[in-house]
Design a protein around this motif. Structure first.
Motif, PDB file in Angstrom:
ATOM      1  N   LYS A  68      -0.016   4.950 -12.714  1.00 32.80           N
ATOM      2  CA  LYS A  68      -1.067   5.446 -11.813  1.00 32.80           C
ATOM      3  C   LYS A  68      -0.623   5.389 -10.351  1.00 32.80           C
ATOM      4  N   ARG A  69       0.655   5.034 -10.105  1.00 32.72           N
ATOM      5  CA  ARG A  69       1.078   4.793  -8.720  1.00 32.72           C
ATOM      6  C   ARG A  69       1.595   6.019  -7.993  1.00 32.72           C
ATOM      7  N   SER A 116       0.850  -1.189   0.000  1.00 30.49           N
ATOM      8  CA  SER A 116       0.000   0.000   0.000  1.00 30.49           C
ATOM      9  C   SER A 116       0.884   1.237   0.000  1.00 30.49           C
ATOM     10  N   ASN A 124      -3.465   3.818  -0.351  1.00 29.31           N
ATOM     11  CA  ASN A 124      -4.079   3.041  -1.435  1.00 29.31           C
ATOM     12  C   ASN A 124      -3.387   1.697  -1.592  1.00 29.31           C
ATOM     13  N   LYS A 125      -4.215   0.658  -1.769  1.00 29.65           N
ATOM     14  CA  LYS A 125      -3.619  -0.646  -2.065  1.00 29.65           C
ATOM     15  C   LYS A 125      -3.129  -0.594  -3.501  1.00 29.65           C
ATOM     16  N   ILE A 126      -1.833  -0.768  -3.721  1.00 31.43           N
ATOM     17  CA  ILE A 126      -1.353  -0.772  -5.111  1.00 31.43           C
ATOM     18  C   ILE A 126      -1.051  -2.183  -5.601  1.00 31.43           C
ATOM     19  N   VAL A 154      -2.152  -1.907  -9.358  1.00 38.14           N
ATOM     20  CA  VAL A 154      -2.349  -0.608  -9.998  1.00 38.14           C
ATOM     21  C   VAL A 154      -1.193  -0.409 -10.990  1.00 38.14           C
TER      22      VAL A 154
END
Ligand code: ADP
Ligand code: MG
Length: 344
Positions: A80-81, A63, A67-69, A76
């Protein structure tokens, strides 16, 4: 506040028979500079690429800024990271000016990209050079362009792979400090990879040590150096001396002599004593109970290293003041101030 969290991250490349990264968990606090250190092949770059989204792990969870990536097979995409990346070779576009290089990553991400690019180049001390091309700059300056390009969009975290490895020794000390100040001034959270313990000790708030894909220990530079959790970590920062000894009631007896120490009561038989070169103190006379014959001294300007042999031809190396000259084959008396004891 935790900004980046990795849980049980595991990665094996399809052609490989070993895991590149094995069950690694750690977190990075907001505003912190974390150094990821390890020998070549220990999994540092892989870990950085997993965080950046350039590789996907076989298992685990990541994360970033809440946000969990990465979670299981879900992930993700890299773009977008919200991570900024500085590659080992800087990867600047040779046909673009500095300003264009920094502008490249800003389009559509910020208002007034040109102003942001100029401000960032100003911040890294390159405002005079915005119209120049990368090849017209020194290594240290190219490094700062790469940094400006990575931080200009205001990433949640800055990732740098071996950022100092292409700089010569003299430049390196200076660039390292400049980069550290820029990162701190902009309150950027950063994770950088290095195989050089000096880079890590001098630049990072905390250091994570990787060995064969496994995380060995993560702590402040001082704690890692003073309280290594295992032999690998201890040897990683500075090669340790090892002496075999027998424990007696009030100390340890070795081929270099007797070392009085209360811990001997905890051991019943053969032990291994390990200590760093700087943990031994050379004596002026024979009041110190340990001794050996000088085999070789190596001068380093600010200190010298004495290689000392016992009667059986085993060696240890200890650090001494640079200004005294010791004769080869003379007997050197010393004591050991700080050492670890293990069952042999
Ligand atoms: P480091 O950056 O610490 O030197 P790497 O993360 O590059 O280590 O590599 C870790 C291990 O994974 C090494 O054994 C390396 O050979 C292997 N490896 C790295 N990249 C690949 C790849 N693309 N395919 C197969 N094996 C790889
Ligand atoms: Mg690498």
């Amino acid at each position: 506040m935790t900004l980046l969290e990795l849980k049980q991250i595991t990665k094996k490349y399809s052609q490989a028979d070993q895991f590149a990264v094995n069950n690694v968990s750690f977190s990075v606090e907001k505003g912190e500079i974390l150094a990821l250190v390890g020998e070549s092949g220990s999994g540092k770059t892989t870990l950085l690429r997993l965080i950046a989204g350039l590789e996907h792990p076989d298992d685990g969870y990541i994360s970033l800024a809440g946000n969990k990536i990465v979670e299981g097979k879900k992930s993700v995409p890299a773009n977008k990271r919200n991570v900024g990346m500085v590659f080992q070779d800087y990867a600047l576009f040779p046909h673009l000016t500095l300003l264009e290089n920094v502008l490249f990553g800003l389009k559509g991400k910020v208002q007034n990209p040109k102003n942001v690019a100029k401000d960032t180049l100003n911040l890294v001390g390159l405002s005079e050079n915005v119209k120049k091309y990368p090849h017209q700059l020194s290594g240290g300056q190219q490094q700062r362009v790469a940094l400006a390009r990575a931080i200009a969009p205001g990433p949640a975290i800055l990732l740098m792979d071996e950022p100092f490895s292409n700089l010569d020794a003299v430049l390196k000390d200076q660039v390292r400090e400049e980069i550290r100040l820029i990162i701190k001034e902009t309150q950027t959270t950063a994770l950088f990879v290095t195989h050089d313990t000096r880079d890590a000790l001098s630049t990072a708030d905390r250091i994570a040590i990787l060995h064969k894909g496994y995380l060995q220990q993560i702590d402040t530079p001082r704690n890692l150096y003073e309280f290594p959790e295992n032999g690998y970590v201890a040897n990683f920062f500075a090669k340790q001396n090892e002496i075999l000894a027998t424990s007696t009631d009030d100390g340890f007896y070795s081929t270099f002599g007797f070392l009085s120490d209360e811990r001997s009561k905890l051991f019943s038989n053969q032990v291994r004593l390990s200590f760093r070169t700087e943990s031994a103190v050379v004596g002026k006379n024979d009041t110190q109970a340990m001794s050996g014959k000088l085999v070789k001294s190596t001068y380093f300007g600010d200190h010298q290293l004495l290689k000392i042999a016992d009667e059986e031809g085993r060696f240890i190396t200890i650090r001494a003041n640079a200004n005294r000259i010791y004769e080869r084959q003379s007997v050197i008396f010393f004591s050991i101030e700080k050492f670890m004891v293990e069952e042999a």
